[in-house]
Enzyme design. Structure first.
Site, mmCIF file in Angstrom:
data_model
loop_
_atom_site.group_PDB
_atom_site.id
_atom_site.type_symbol
_atom_site.label_atom_id
_atom_site.label_comp_id
_atom_site.label_asym_id
_atom_site.label_seq_id
_atom_site.Cartn_x
_atom_site.Cartn_y
_atom_site.Cartn_z
ATOM 1 C CB ALA A 32 -15.092 36.897 -12.712
ATOM 2 C CG HIS A 37 -9.500 41.995 -13.047
ATOM 3 N ND1 HIS A 37 -10.838 41.671 -13.150
ATOM 4 C CD2 HIS A 37 -9.143 41.725 -11.771
ATOM 5 C CE1 HIS A 37 -11.259 41.222 -11.989
ATOM 6 N NE2 HIS A 37 -10.270 41.246 -11.130
ATOM 7 N N GLY A 147 -6.211 47.409 -7.384
ATOM 8 C CA GLY A 147 -7.142 48.488 -7.705
ATOM 9 C C GLY A 147 -7.563 49.256 -6.460
ATOM 10 C CD GLU A 148 -6.522 54.790 -6.201
ATOM 11 O OE1 GLU A 148 -7.526 55.511 -6.389
ATOM 12 O OE2 GLU A 148 -5.351 55.213 -6.299
ATOM 13 C CG ASP A 150 -11.283 45.424 -3.822
ATOM 14 O OD1 ASP A 150 -12.410 45.322 -3.334
ATOM 15 O OD2 ASP A 150 -10.985 44.955 -4.936
ATOM 16 C CB SER A 186 -15.756 39.601 -10.315
ATOM 17 O OG SER A 186 -14.447 39.956 -10.671
HETATM 18 O O1 PAF Z 1 -8.807 41.610 -4.967
HETATM 19 C C1 PAF Z 1 -8.863 40.383 -5.202
HETATM 20 O O2 PAF Z 1 -9.257 39.933 -6.273
HETATM 21 C C2 PAF Z 1 -8.404 39.413 -4.128
HETATM 22 O O3 PAF Z 1 -8.746 39.870 -2.855
HETATM 23 C C3 PAF Z 1 -6.918 39.051 -4.212
HETATM 24 C C4 PAF Z 1 -6.034 40.265 -3.959
HETATM 25 C C5 PAF Z 1 -6.594 38.465 -5.571
HETATM 26 C C6 PAF Z 1 -6.572 38.000 -3.148
HETATM 27 O O4 PAF Z 1 -7.309 36.823 -3.311
#
Ligand code: PAF
Length: 253
Positions: A32, A37, A147-148, A150, A186
């Site tokens: 997504a 990304h 990414g920051e 998360d 997403s």
């Molecule tokens: O951030 C995400 O999309 C997910 O937590 C990851 C790092 C791909 C692990 O499934």
């Protein structure tokens, strides 16, 4: 872009002449794909000879079955986006490929992972760390990009890499926001039109100079259900719900 589904196929490629003496950047995702990304991918493309992206909606990091069922899947447009960016390889494994043990083995962090999102999503970070460890062991990248947005995940992955002596450089990329300030995620795809209009109030209130308690009550009065708002060091973290959609954000203050 070459799509690889099997670990054994990637392993033969990884030691083949085409990847010999090349630097490899890796962007793990759950698909997504959005501009957040894309920034990670662009950074990897600019810093490495080869870029690998993975798409795998990792069930072990979802503590809620409905959340997993509703997670957006846009695989055809994801492939198109990555292809147009000139990504070299897309790793697209199935559950059985990554979890031959059906998740009997896992990676657990016992401290920071229990705070913030970890308090409300038991087992979430075990699932994240376990899948990232597996992906790192398979892909064997030189650099990996997160990414920051998360931020807790990013810190936990940094800690895992450091404490398991893994030779991978973790590169972070600032949160990408829509014009109205909403952090790209997403999950934003699941907001209805009314919720999407309210959503930018979340970062706006979080970034304000109100106290934590004032922030919580402002969010509630705007229609959010607050899971947590907390400050750790110079960073303010929060998770809220708009209807059934969970949004997280964090800001340096
Ligand atoms: O951030 C995400 O999309 C997910 O937590 C990851 C790092 C791909 C692990 O499934």
């Amino acid at each position: 872009m070459i799509i690889v589904k099997k670990i054994k196929d990637w392993k033969s490629l990884r030691v083949s002449n085409s990847l010999k003496n090349k630097t490899l950047g890796f962007v793990p995702t759950m698909g997504a794909l959005h501009r957040g990304h894309i920034e990670l991918v662009k950074k990897s493309l600019s810093q490495n000879d080869i870029t690998v992206v993975s798409i795998f909606v990792n069930p072990t990091q979802f503590n809620n079955k409905a959340d997993l069922r509703n997670y957006p899947v846009t695989i055809n447009s994801d492939i198109k986006i990555l292809d147009e960016l000139n990504v070299n390889y897309l790793f697209l494994p199935e559950y059985k490929e990554l979890y031959p043990d059906d998740y009997k083995y896992k990676i657990t962090e016992t401290d920071f992972s229990k705070l913030l999102c970890g308090r409300f999503r038991p087992g979430h970070f075990d699932g994240v760390l376990t899948v990232v460890m597996k992906l790192f062991n398979i892909i064997k990248p030189d650099r990996a990009y997160f990414g920051e947005k998360d931020y807790q995940q990013l810190e936990l992955i940094r800690g895992m890499v450091k404490n398991f002596f893994m030779d991978i450089k973790i590169i972070s990329v600032p949160t990408v926001r829509d014009k109205d300030g909403l952090a790209l995620s997403s999950r934003n795809l699941r907001l209805n039109a009314i919720q999407r209009k309210i959503a930018p109030k979340f970062p706006e209130i979080l970034m304000s100079d109100l106290s934590i308690e004032q922030i919580k009550s402002r969010l509630v009065s705007e229609g959010f259900k607050v899971e947590y708002v907390e400050q750790i060091g110079d960073r303010r973290f929060a998770a809220v719900y708009l209807g059934k959609v969970r949004l997280i954000d964090n800001v340096k203050i």
